[in-house]
Design a protein around this motif. Structure first.
Motif, short mmCIF file in Angstrom:
data_model
loop_
_atom_site.label_atom_id
_atom_site.label_comp_id
_atom_site.label_asym_id
_atom_site.label_seq_id
_atom_site.Cartn_x
_atom_site.Cartn_y
_atom_site.Cartn_z
N MET A 1 3.42 -20.69 -19.43
CA MET A 1 4.12 -21.42 -18.40
C MET A 1 4.99 -22.48 -19.06
SD MET A 1 2.54 -23.23 -15.06
CE MET A 1 3.22 -24.78 -14.61
N ASN A 2 6.15 -22.66 -18.52
CA ASN A 2 7.07 -23.65 -19.06
C ASN A 2 6.72 -25.03 -18.50
OD1 ASN A 2 9.19 -25.19 -19.95
ND2 ASN A 2 10.79 -23.91 -19.07
N PHE A 3 6.31 -25.95 -19.36
CA PHE A 3 5.94 -27.29 -18.93
C PHE A 3 7.14 -28.24 -18.91
CE2 PHE A 3 1.95 -26.04 -21.34
CZ PHE A 3 1.30 -25.57 -20.20
N TYR A 4 8.25 -27.80 -19.44
CA TYR A 4 9.41 -28.67 -19.64
C TYR A 4 10.53 -28.32 -18.67
CZ TYR A 4 6.55 -29.39 -23.71
OH TYR A 4 5.47 -29.65 -24.52
N LEU A 5 10.26 -28.54 -17.41
CA LEU A 5 11.19 -28.19 -16.33
C LEU A 5 11.79 -29.44 -15.72
CD1 LEU A 5 8.74 -25.79 -14.52
CD2 LEU A 5 10.69 -25.07 -15.88
N ASP A 6 13.01 -29.31 -15.24
CA ASP A 6 13.60 -30.41 -14.47
C ASP A 6 13.38 -30.15 -12.98
OD1 ASP A 6 14.47 -32.44 -16.08
OD2 ASP A 6 16.44 -31.57 -16.44
N LYS A 7 12.14 -30.04 -12.62
CA LYS A 7 11.73 -29.91 -11.23
C LYS A 7 10.23 -30.19 -11.18
CE LYS A 7 12.96 -25.71 -10.38
NZ LYS A 7 13.18 -24.46 -9.69
N LEU A 8 9.72 -30.43 -10.01
CA LEU A 8 8.29 -30.65 -9.85
C LEU A 8 7.54 -29.35 -10.16
CD1 LEU A 8 8.24 -32.80 -6.61
CD2 LEU A 8 7.93 -33.59 -8.95
N THR A 9 6.38 -29.47 -10.77
CA THR A 9 5.58 -28.30 -11.11
C THR A 9 5.24 -27.49 -9.87
OG1 THR A 9 4.69 -29.38 -13.07
CG2 THR A 9 3.43 -27.53 -12.20
N VAL A 10 4.90 -28.15 -8.77
CA VAL A 10 4.54 -27.43 -7.56
C VAL A 10 5.71 -26.60 -7.04
CG1 VAL A 10 5.07 -29.26 -5.87
CG2 VAL A 10 3.27 -27.60 -5.39
N ASP A 11 6.92 -27.12 -7.14
CA ASP A 11 8.10 -26.35 -6.72
C ASP A 11 8.27 -25.11 -7.58
OD1 ASP A 11 8.59 -28.24 -4.75
OD2 ASP A 11 10.15 -29.27 -5.90
N TYR A 12 8.12 -25.27 -8.88
CA TYR A 12 8.20 -24.14 -9.80
C TYR A 12 7.15 -23.09 -9.45
CZ TYR A 12 7.35 -21.37 -13.97
OH TYR A 12 7.13 -20.33 -14.83
N CYS A 13 5.92 -23.52 -9.21
CA CYS A 13 4.84 -22.58 -8.91
C CYS A 13 5.09 -21.82 -7.61
CB CYS A 13 3.50 -23.31 -8.87
SG CYS A 13 2.91 -23.84 -10.48
N PHE A 14 5.51 -22.52 -6.57
CA PHE A 14 5.79 -21.84 -5.30
C PHE A 14 6.93 -20.83 -5.44
CE2 PHE A 14 3.60 -25.32 -2.84
CZ PHE A 14 2.66 -24.49 -2.25
N GLU A 15 7.90 -21.12 -6.29
CA GLU A 15 9.04 -20.22 -6.48
C GLU A 15 8.70 -19.00 -7.35
OE1 GLU A 15 12.06 -22.66 -8.24
OE2 GLU A 15 12.36 -23.82 -6.40
N SER A 16 7.77 -19.15 -8.28
CA SER A 16 7.59 -18.11 -9.30
C SER A 16 6.24 -17.42 -9.31
CB SER A 16 7.85 -18.71 -10.69
OG SER A 16 6.87 -19.69 -10.98
N LYS A 17 5.29 -17.86 -8.48
CA LYS A 17 3.95 -17.30 -8.53
C LYS A 17 3.44 -16.96 -7.13
CE LYS A 17 2.51 -19.79 -12.69
NZ LYS A 17 2.05 -18.67 -13.49
N GLU A 18 2.43 -16.10 -7.10
CA GLU A 18 1.67 -15.87 -5.87
C GLU A 18 0.69 -17.03 -5.75
OE1 GLU A 18 2.10 -13.22 -3.77
OE2 GLU A 18 3.79 -12.71 -5.07
N TYR A 19 0.20 -17.28 -4.54
CA TYR A 19 -0.75 -18.37 -4.39
C TYR A 19 -1.68 -18.15 -3.22
CZ TYR A 19 2.11 -20.18 -0.55
OH TYR A 19 2.79 -20.32 0.63
#
Length: 184
Positions: A1-19
């Protein structure tokens, strides 16, 4: 997982993963009754907090994360009012921390935060979960909606956002389906 994003982690997770999401005690009041809500001080119920911790620990245990973990604390507004990053570090078996400045946008307004990232093999889960749970209902710290635990072997993400619930993110649909069997 990329920890170095210019966005909130939760936004990244909702966009790229199932949950899957879990509601914690949706019909319980976290506070003792107060006669005059306007002038009375809200005091959280310890038994409510303990029940929330139990529910979060049940979901956490069911995830079967490895001991190859990363923990992220996102100081979204770069304030760390009560030195929350230091508290998170106390809960970990690691003292090595990487920081990453990031920016994120909410309603067209840009914010600048700091992401603290630790790699660890052990977490004092009950201590960390308690602080996250009470951060929103009585502690006035900024740990709610800010701490993520990542299994570096599977890229699964555990996100206890506050006393109301948990999101677990994964790229593995079978893992998510298995978690749907959990009753909290």
């Amino acid at each position: 997982m990329n920890f170095y994003l210019d966005k909130l982690t939760v936004d990244y997770c909702f966009e790229s993963k199932e949950y899957i999401s879990f509601e914690i005690l949706p019909y319980e009041n976290p506070y003792y009754d107060v006669e005059d809500i306007e002038s009375g001080e809200l005091i959280y119920r310890d038994e409510y907090v303990d029940s929330c911790i139990d529910c979060a620990c049940k979901v956490w245990s069911s995830c079967n994360f490895s001991d190859n973990l990363a923990v992220i604390y996102e100081d979204k507004y770069n304030e760390s009012k009560k030195r929350e990053n230091e508290f998170v570090e106390i809960c970990l078996e690691s003292t090595e921390c990487t920081t990453f400045p990031f920016e994120w946008i909410d309603d067209e307004e840009k914010y600048y935060g700091i992401r603290y990232i630790w790699e660890t093999n052990r977490i004092n889960i009950e201590k960390l979960f308690k602080k996250i749970i009470i951060s929103d209902i009585g502690d006035n710290t900024e740990l709610d909606c800010a701490v993520y635990i990542i299994d570096k072997e599977t890229d699964n993400v555990f996100f206890l956002y506050d006393d109301r619930g948990i999101h677990v993110f994964s790229n593995n649909c079978t893992f998510i389906e298995k978690l749907k069997q959990i009753k909290i």
